[in-house]
Structures are given as structure tokens and as C-alpha cells.
Design a protein around this motif. Structure first.
Motif, PDB file in Angstrom:
ATOM      1  N   PRO A 260     -19.641  91.421  29.891  1.00 32.76           N
ATOM      2  CA  PRO A 260     -18.512  92.287  30.250  1.00 32.76           C
ATOM      3  C   PRO A 260     -17.313  92.143  29.307  1.00 32.76           C
ATOM      4  O   PRO A 260     -16.649  93.136  28.991  1.00 32.76           O
ATOM      5  CB  PRO A 260     -18.164  91.846  31.668  1.00 32.76           C
ATOM      6  N   PHE A 261     -17.043  90.936  28.845  1.00 35.79           N
ATOM      7  CA  PHE A 261     -15.921  90.743  27.920  1.00 35.79           C
ATOM      8  C   PHE A 261     -16.240  91.367  26.557  1.00 35.79           C
ATOM      9  O   PHE A 261     -15.358  91.918  25.893  1.00 35.79           O
ATOM     10  CB  PHE A 261     -15.622  89.247  27.771  1.00 35.79           C
ATOM     11  N   ILE A 262     -17.521  91.257  26.137  1.00 38.20           N
ATOM     12  CA  ILE A 262     -17.918  91.886  24.875  1.00 38.20           C
ATOM     13  C   ILE A 262     -17.793  93.411  24.992  1.00 38.20           C
ATOM     14  O   ILE A 262     -17.310  94.084  24.071  1.00 38.20           O
ATOM     15  CB  ILE A 262     -19.352  91.471  24.513  1.00 38.20           C
ATOM     16  N   ALA A 263     -18.239  93.959  26.140  1.00 36.41           N
ATOM     17  CA  ALA A 263     -18.117  95.408  26.348  1.00 36.41           C
ATOM     18  C   ALA A 263     -16.658  95.842  26.371  1.00 36.41           C
ATOM     19  O   ALA A 263     -16.295  96.914  25.869  1.00 36.41           O
ATOM     20  CB  ALA A 263     -18.803  95.784  27.662  1.00 36.41           C
ATOM     21  N   PHE A 264     -15.805  95.016  26.958  1.00 35.22           N
ATOM     22  CA  PHE A 264     -14.361  95.313  27.031  1.00 35.22           C
ATOM     23  C   PHE A 264     -13.767  95.409  25.625  1.00 35.22           C
ATOM     24  O   PHE A 264     -12.947  96.290  25.335  1.00 35.22           O
ATOM     25  CB  PHE A 264     -13.672  94.213  27.837  1.00 35.22           C
ATOM     26  N   VAL A 265     -14.211  94.503  24.713  1.00 32.14           N
ATOM     27  CA  VAL A 265     -13.659  94.479  23.359  1.00 32.14           C
ATOM     28  C   VAL A 265     -14.256  95.581  22.496  1.00 32.14           C
ATOM     29  O   VAL A 265     -13.542  96.298  21.778  1.00 32.14           O
ATOM     30  CB  VAL A 265     -13.896  93.100  22.712  1.00 32.14           C
ATOM     31  N   ILE A 266     -15.570  95.759  22.561  1.00 30.37           N
ATOM     32  CA  ILE A 266     -16.245  96.696  21.645  1.00 30.37           C
ATOM     33  C   ILE A 266     -16.127  98.145  22.119  1.00 30.37           C
ATOM     34  O   ILE A 266     -15.809  99.045  21.334  1.00 30.37           O
ATOM     35  CB  ILE A 266     -17.722  96.294  21.472  1.00 30.37           C
ATOM     36  N   PHE A 267     -16.394  98.382  23.397  1.00 26.69           N
ATOM     37  CA  PHE A 267     -16.470  99.761  23.893  1.00 26.69           C
ATOM     38  C   PHE A 267     -15.183 100.241  24.559  1.00 26.69           C
ATOM     39  O   PHE A 267     -15.121 101.378  25.040  1.00 26.69           O
ATOM     40  CB  PHE A 267     -17.646  99.896  24.874  1.00 26.69           C
ATOM     41  N   LYS A 268     -14.172  99.367  24.596  1.00 24.87           N
ATOM     42  CA  LYS A 268     -12.857  99.724  25.129  1.00 24.87           C
ATOM     43  C   LYS A 268     -12.932 100.232  26.569  1.00 24.87           C
ATOM     44  O   LYS A 268     -12.199 101.147  26.963  1.00 24.87           O
ATOM     45  CB  LYS A 268     -12.207 100.805  24.250  1.00 24.87           C
ATOM     46  N   VAL A 269     -13.842  99.637  27.369  1.00 27.28           N
ATOM     47  CA  VAL A 269     -13.910  99.973  28.786  1.00 27.28           C
ATOM     48  C   VAL A 269     -13.048  98.968  29.549  1.00 27.28           C
ATOM     49  O   VAL A 269     -12.706  97.897  29.035  1.00 27.28           O
ATOM     50  CB  VAL A 269     -15.362  99.927  29.301  1.00 27.28           C
ATOM     51  N   PRO A 270     -12.646  99.298  30.755  1.00 29.56           N
ATOM     52  CA  PRO A 270     -11.900  98.318  31.559  1.00 29.56           C
ATOM     53  C   PRO A 270     -12.718  97.039  31.720  1.00 29.56           C
ATOM     54  O   PRO A 270     -13.953  97.066  31.753  1.00 29.56           O
ATOM     55  CB  PRO A 270     -11.710  99.036  32.893  1.00 29.56           C
ATOM     56  N   LEU A 271     -12.035  95.927  31.837  1.00 28.48           N
ATOM     57  CA  LEU A 271     -12.708  94.626  31.953  1.00 28.48           C
ATOM     58  C   LEU A 271     -13.547  94.604  33.233  1.00 28.48           C
ATOM     59  O   LEU A 271     -12.993  94.662  34.346  1.00 28.48           O
ATOM     60  CB  LEU A 271     -11.676  93.493  31.980  1.00 28.48           C
ATOM     61  N   PRO A 272     -14.897  94.528  33.131  1.00 29.93           N
ATOM     62  CA  PRO A 272     -15.748  94.623  34.325  1.00 29.93           C
ATOM     63  C   PRO A 272     -15.690  93.400  35.237  1.00 29.93           C
ATOM     64  O   PRO A 272     -16.170  93.476  36.371  1.00 29.93           O
ATOM     65  CB  PRO A 272     -17.157  94.783  33.737  1.00 29.93           C
ATOM     66  N   LEU A 273     -15.151  92.291  34.753  1.00 32.74           N
ATOM     67  CA  LEU A 273     -15.176  91.051  35.545  1.00 32.74           C
ATOM     68  C   LEU A 273     -13.957  90.228  35.171  1.00 32.74           C
ATOM     69  O   LEU A 273     -13.675  90.030  33.986  1.00 32.74           O
ATOM     70  CB  LEU A 273     -16.462  90.265  35.248  1.00 32.74           C
ATOM     71  N   THR A 274     -13.235  89.737  36.186  1.00 30.62           N
ATOM     72  CA  THR A 274     -12.043  88.938  35.908  1.00 30.62           C
ATOM     73  C   THR A 274     -12.409  87.457  35.874  1.00 30.62           C
ATOM     74  O   THR A 274     -13.495  87.041  36.301  1.00 30.62           O
ATOM     75  CB  THR A 274     -10.974  89.176  36.967  1.00 30.62           C
ATOM     76  N   VAL A 275     -11.459  86.666  35.380  1.00 31.42           N
ATOM     77  CA  VAL A 275     -11.683  85.220  35.275  1.00 31.42           C
ATOM     78  C   VAL A 275     -11.894  84.598  36.642  1.00 31.42           C
ATOM     79  O   VAL A 275     -12.784  83.751  36.839  1.00 31.42           O
ATOM     80  CB  VAL A 275     -10.500  84.549  34.547  1.00 31.42           C
ATOM     81  N   LEU A 276     -11.093  84.992  37.631  1.00 33.12           N
ATOM     82  CA  LEU A 276     -11.249  84.431  38.976  1.00 33.12           C
ATOM     83  C   LEU A 276     -12.600  84.787  39.575  1.00 33.12           C
ATOM     84  O   LEU A 276     -13.200  83.992  40.311  1.00 33.12           O
ATOM     85  CB  LEU A 276     -10.117  84.940  39.884  1.00 33.12           C
ATOM     86  N   GLN A 277     -13.084  85.975  39.274  1.00 35.08           N
ATOM     87  CA  GLN A 277     -14.397  86.365  39.788  1.00 35.08           C
ATOM     88  C   GLN A 277     -15.517  85.548  39.137  1.00 35.08           C
ATOM     89  O   GLN A 277     -16.518  85.224  39.790  1.00 35.08           O
ATOM     90  CB  GLN A 277     -14.603  87.869  39.556  1.00 35.08           C
ATOM     91  N   ILE A 278     -15.358  85.201  37.864  1.00 32.67           N
ATOM     92  CA  ILE A 278     -16.328  84.320  37.201  1.00 32.67           C
ATOM     93  C   ILE A 278     -16.333  82.944  37.876  1.00 32.67           C
ATOM     94  O   ILE A 278     -17.398  82.358  38.129  1.00 32.67           O
ATOM     95  CB  ILE A 278     -16.005  84.192  35.701  1.00 32.67           C
ATOM     96  N   LEU A 279     -15.141  82.436  38.174  1.00 32.87           N
ATOM     97  CA  LEU A 279     -15.052  81.139  38.859  1.00 32.87           C
ATOM     98  C   LEU A 279     -15.689  81.210  40.237  1.00 32.87           C
ATOM     99  O   LEU A 279     -16.292  80.224  40.705  1.00 32.87           O
ATOM    100  CB  LEU A 279     -13.593  80.705  38.967  1.00 32.87           C
ATOM    101  N   ALA A 280     -15.557  82.375  40.912  1.00 32.32           N
ATOM    102  CA  ALA A 280     -16.173  82.526  42.224  1.00 32.32           C
ATOM    103  C   ALA A 280     -17.692  82.421  42.135  1.00 32.32           C
ATOM    104  O   ALA A 280     -18.356  81.936  43.059  1.00 32.32           O
ATOM    105  CB  ALA A 280     -15.771  83.871  42.833  1.00 32.32           C
ATOM    106  N   VAL A 281     -18.262  82.862  40.994  1.00 32.97           N
ATOM    107  CA  VAL A 281     -19.708  82.729  40.792  1.00 32.97           C
ATOM    108  C   VAL A 281     -20.078  81.291  40.467  1.00 32.97           C
ATOM    109  O   VAL A 281     -20.950  80.685  41.109  1.00 32.97           O
ATOM    110  CB  VAL A 281     -20.184  83.675  39.666  1.00 32.97           C
ATOM    111  N   ASP A 282     -19.402  80.722  39.478  1.00 33.45           N
ATOM    112  CA  ASP A 282     -19.777  79.398  38.981  1.00 33.45           C
ATOM    113  C   ASP A 282     -19.515  78.285  39.983  1.00 33.45           C
ATOM    114  O   ASP A 282     -20.289  77.322  40.074  1.00 33.45           O
ATOM    115  CB  ASP A 282     -19.035  79.102  37.677  1.00 33.45           C
ATOM    116  N   LEU A 283     -18.425  78.382  40.726  1.00 31.56           N
ATOM    117  CA  LEU A 283     -18.047  77.308  41.648  1.00 31.56           C
ATOM    118  C   LEU A 283     -18.325  77.648  43.101  1.00 31.56           C
ATOM    119  O   LEU A 283     -18.114  76.809  43.977  1.00 31.56           O
ATOM    120  CB  LEU A 283     -16.553  76.979  41.488  1.00 31.56           C
ATOM    121  N   GLY A 284     -18.794  78.865  43.348  1.00 26.47           N
ATOM    122  CA  GLY A 284     -19.035  79.280  44.722  1.00 26.47           C
ATOM    123  C   GLY A 284     -20.458  79.677  44.988  1.00 26.47           C
ATOM    124  O   GLY A 284     -21.266  78.904  45.518  1.00 26.47           O
TER     125      GLY A 284
END
Length: 556
Positions: free
Chosen positions: A348-372
């Protein structure tokens, strides 16, 4: 009958074991000491000999312990005048005692010059020696453990040298006993063979006995090498011998066992050694893994070993190998599962940079996956039972890395990219469902954006549900091991879904993490993700099994 009583009496006197009667609460008789010597005492007692009276009549005054070099032990007894014990072996002369010797038949026969026969003592001629040894070989070939028993009169004194006692003996007879292998050992040996583990028998037993016992447990050796033969083999010759088919080493000394371990290690083998005696301690310490017997093992052997086997059962070693392989495999499953979710978090971060789409996933949401949501299912993989066929695989090389290319490629090049594609499809599906069309500008704030990022987060969760089932096995289908067998994973998945619903539908938490409630169509779309991941991995496993079968067929 008189000869049998002499034989049993002598073997009971030249003995360090003891029979323990049942306690006050009942129970069974027990043996204290070496099981072989306990068997001799039991035979004497069952034949009607009073062991207490026997020991009172022959009072032990000296003991020459068993040594692997001599392959025999001796005891010296003074005759007590208060019993009729002298009737067994005849009255001794004044100032003299009776010595009893038991040990390897070939060794005892060499030292014997007379034999009890027909109620008296006669010269043991060479022809009779050959007949005794022939009977020994017949019994040994049947898997019996055979001991020879002899005696002689010696001068009464405080201490004795070996050569004073063990010479010019009067041979009494042979005593044979059956020490059957445990029923599970044969299967354990077979499991070792399929697992690529070479079993080498190194024993002090007679060669024919060792071969027979090896055959009983499925260890059919191409060659039986005695200690004398081993002394004539060069070190390079021993290494070559060990590279060939199964071999049994019999009538060996402690230094021989150490030499075999050293040769195997020089051949590049990882060596595990089992032992119970003081003489086994050098080999136990030299081995990569020393396994001492917990029940009958000496303290020195236990101190020298890395592992102590509580039940003295060879099959337990094979079970430990199976569990060890399962632990190693489960660590790889855990790593594959965790690493696979990194790709849909990065893309999602690569898509945000290359394709100029809105960021599909936030940092807090990543933490919710990794730590939750990812934690409990990953732990569930750690308790996965051994995979079917895990003992059919060869041992992994000593230098093989845990994170090898196969593991990383499965996570980063196969499972991870599929999850990323699914999650991004969920992100765009949320926009499309709420009125967006390709080519239009995608809003970066508001309820629609929150719903789209929620779909990405939920897409990772849904994909990981399929991933955790895919990671339960490496080659075989997960349906063959019991799809619902690992209850910990099932409970962890319920907890994962519950955490997701709490984060999405509890307003305070949803605001913190930037989530928005999803509709039925959103959840219906997400429901496809686990089946896509699991189905794709099942096809991969099917392809691997077919390729293996094809390769095996060509090899055959």
C-alpha cells in the motif's frame, strides 16, 4: 539336578544384586541392582535355593568387579561352619576359601582346566571345551545372553590379585537368559531408517547374540565386527566401513566405542550416543548428543550426557527426534505466516508513492495487525502436531539455515503478493461500492476513505485466516491432517475476528484507528479472501507432491 543346583548357587553367590520382597501392603518382588544378576537370583530362588541361607554359608570376603577388558567378575567366600553349605561344592581345606567366577563363556573356558561332571570333577579336555563353546554359539544364535560359571579353591587372605583367583578354574556350566527387546523398538528402528538416521549397535555382547538381537529389532547387519577385528582395522578403513551398510560391533571395549564415534563424526555425521555405564562416559561426552539412561545409568554417565532418558527406552529417542523435527517445522510455519503479512503492509505504501492513490493503510492499522490480530494465530502454529510423513524426510544438513530461500520465497514471493493483491482489490472495491469509478479522483478523507482503509485492514485479517491454515502443512494437504484438529488455532481465529469487530464497531477505538463500519457487501467480498489463499497454496502443495512422485518414479 545336582549340577543345576551348583550352577544356580554359584551364579547367585557371584552376584551383586538383591531381591526385595513385597512390602506390607503387598505388591511384587523387585530387583535391586543389575537386571542380569537379578535374573540369576530369581532363577536360583525359583529352583528352591534359600538365598539367605546360601549367603550365610558362603560369607563373601573379596570381590573382583566386572571389567569389559576381562569380561568377567569374581567373588571369594569363606565357608561358614554353621550351615550345611559345604555339601554343594564339597568341604574346603582349612585356611582356604571358595572363589566363584562368572562371565563371557569364551573367556571363562580359556581359564578352566576341569569340569564338574557325573557328581565329580574331571579334566576339561580340548574336545569338551569345543563342545561347550558350540553349545554357547547355538544359544547365542537364538538371541540368548549366555554366561559361563566356574569356581576354584583359593588361599584365605585379605586381598587378592586377579591372576590368583581367575586361573585353573573348575567349569560348572552355562546359564542362558532371554532379554527380549521392547515391542516398540522394532518400529523405532524402522522409523530411524525412513528418517535417514543410521543406527549402529556397539555392544559388549557376544557376536552371535548381537546379530540375533539386531535381527529381532530389524537391524540386519551386513557384518558383525568384534573388538579384536576392530583393533586390526585402520582409522581410514573404519571410516569406509561405516559409510557402507549396517554394521554391528560386538565384544568391544570402551575405547572402541569412542573410536567409532570419532570416525562417524569425521564422516560428517551428527552422532548421538546412548550409554549407561562409567565406561560409556568418554563416548557420551565426545558425541554431538550424549543420551544417558535415567533408570540404570551411572552418575558419571548422566553427568557426561546432554540428555537423560527417563524411561531407558530407545523408542523415546525416536519420539524426541519426531518432536524436534516438529518444533523446527513449526518455527518455519510461524515465520512464514508472520512474514507473509509484511507484503500487504508494504505494498500500500508503494502504491501510494508510485500511483498517487490515497494511502490504503495507516501506521496504526499496521500495528493493529502486527500486535493484535496476528499474534494468537501465529502462536497456534507453534503447537501444530508433527506433519504426516515428517519422519520420511532425510535429516537436514548441519549448516542449513532456518530462514532458507524456500521459506522466504513462500512468504514473500507467493503468499505475500497474493494477500497484497487481494487487500488492494478490497481497497478499490470499497471506493467503487460507494460510487467511485476508475479515472475519477479518489477522496483522501471522510467516511469513504475510512471505509476503504478498513477494507484493506480487514482484507489482511481475512487473508491471514486462509494463510494460517495454509501454513499448517508444508507439503501434504491440510485436509489430510484434520482441518479442525488444532483447537488453539480455531480459538485464536475467533479471537482475531473478535478483535477486528471490536476495533471496527466500537466508536472510540474506530476513531483512534481510523476505521469505519462495513456493510454486508463488503464482508461478502472479504469472505472470498481466505479461500483464495488456501486454495492457491493447496494447488502448490499438489504440484510439489506430483513432482516428488514423478522424481521418485524416475529414480526407481
Amino acid at each position: 539336578e545336582e549340577g543345576v543346583r551348583k550352577l544356580l548357587a554359584a551364579s547367585a553367590l557371584c552376584n551383586n544384586a538383591a531381591l526385595r520382597p513385597p512390602g506390607a501392603a503387598g505388591g511384587e518382588w523387585t530387583i535391586s541392582g543389575d537386571p542380569t544378576e537379578g535374573a540369576l537370583l530369581t532363577a536360583a530362588a525359583k529352583a528352591g535355593l534359600d538365598l539367605e541361607e546360601l549367603k550365610a554359608g558362603f560369607v563373601r570376603s573379596a570381590h573382583l568387579p566386572f571389567e569389559r577388558m576381562r569380561k568377567r567378575m569374581s567373588t571369594v567366600h569363606a565357608l561358614s561352619a554353621r550351615t550345611g553349605a559345604e555339601s554343594l561344592f564339597g568341604a574346603t581345606q582349612k585356611g582356604r576359601s571358595m572363589a566363584f567366577i562368572k562371565g563371557a563363556p569364551t573367556e571363562v573356558i580359556k581359564l578352566s582346566s576341569a569340569i564338574y561332571a557325573n557328581g565329580g570333577t574331571v579334566e576339561l579336555e580340548p574336545g569338551k571345551k569345543e563342545e561347550v563353546l558350540r553349545q554357547n554359539d547355538l544359544m547365542a544364535a537364538g538371541g540368548l545372553r549366555v554366561l559361563a560359571v566356574a569356581c576354584r579353591e583359593v588361599e584365605s587372605k585379605k586381598s587378592y590379585k586377579t591372576e590368583e583367583v581367575e586361573a585353573e578354574l573348575t567349569f560348572i556350566g552355562l546359564v542362558a537368559m532371554l532379554d527380549p527387546p521392547r515391542p516398540e523398538v522394532k518400529q523405532a528402528i524402522a522409523d530411524c531408517g525412513t528418517a535417514g538416521i543410521k543406527v549402529v549397535m556397539v555392544t559388549g555382547d557376544y557376536g552371535l547374540t548381537a546379530r540375533a538381537i539386531g535381527g529381532q529389532v530389524g537391524l540386519v547387519a551386513e557384518r558383525v565386527v568384534t573388538g579384536e577385528e576392530l583393533n586390526r582395522i585402520t582409522h581410514s578403513g573404519l571410516r569406509d566401513l561405516l559409510k557402507k551398510g549396517p554394521v554391528i560391533f560386538a565384544r568391544v571395549e570402551p575405547k572402541d566405542k569412542l573410536r567409532v564415534v570419532h570416525a562417524l563424526q569425521e564422516n560428517g555425521e551428527v552422532v548421538a550416543v546412548t550409554g549407561d555405564g562409567v565406561n560409556d562416559s568418554p563416548a557420551l561426552r565426545k558425541a554431538d548428543i550424549g543420551v544417558a539412561m535415567g533408570l540404570r545409568g551411572s552418575d558419571v554417565a548422566k553427568e557426561s550426557a546432554d540428555i537423560i532418558l527417563a524411561d531407558d527406552n530407545f523408542a523415546s529417542i525416536v519420539d524426541a527426534v519426531r518432536e524436534g523435527r516438529a518444533v523446527y517445522a513449526n518455527i518455519k510455519k510461524f515465520v512464514t505466516y508472520i512474514f507473509a503479512s509484511n507484503i500487504p503492509e508494504i505494498i500500500p505504501f508503494i502504491a501510494f508513492v508510485i500511483f498517487k492513490v490515497p494511502l490504503p493503510l495507516t501506521v496504526l492499522q499496521i500495528l493493529a495487525v502486527d500486535l493484535g490480530t496476528d499474534v494468537l494465530p501465529a502462536l497456534g502454529l507453534g503447537v501444530e502436531p508433527p506433519e504426516k510423513g515428517i519422519m520420511n524426510q532425510p535429516p537436514r544438513p548441519r549448516g542449513k539455515k532456518l530462514l532458507d530461500f524456500k521459506t522466504l520465497s513462500r512468504a514473500y514471493l507467493f503468499l505475500g503478493p497474493m494477500e497484497a493483491i487481494l487487500c488492494l482489490s478490497g481497497f478499490f472495491f470499497a471506493y467503487w461500492l460507494r460510487g467511485w469509478a476508475p479515472g475519477e479522483t479518489m477522496t483522501e478523507t471522510g467516511v469513504i476513505y475510512a471505509a476503504a482503509t478498513t477494507m484493506t485492514f480487514a482484507g489482511i485479517v481475512a487473508s491471514q485466516i486462509g494463510n494460517v491454515f495454509a501454513c499448517r502443512t508444508d507439503r501434504v494437504s491440510v485436509f489430510t491432517v484434520g482441518f479442525l484438529k488444532n483447537r488453539f488455532i480455531l480459538l485464536s481465529l475467533l479471537a482475531e475476528v473478535a478483535i477486528t469487530l471490536i476495533l471496527v464497531y466500537i466508536p472510540p477505538l474506530a476513531r483512534v484507528f481510523g476505521f469505519s463500519p462495513l456493510g454486508l457487501k463488503d464482508w461478502a467480498f472479504l469472505l472470498i479472501f481466505p479461500f483464495v489463499i488456501l486454495g492457491a497454496d493447496e494447488l502448490r502443495k499438489l504440484s510439489m507432491r506430483k513432482n516428488s512422485s514423478r522424481a521418485a518414479g524416475k529414480s526407481t
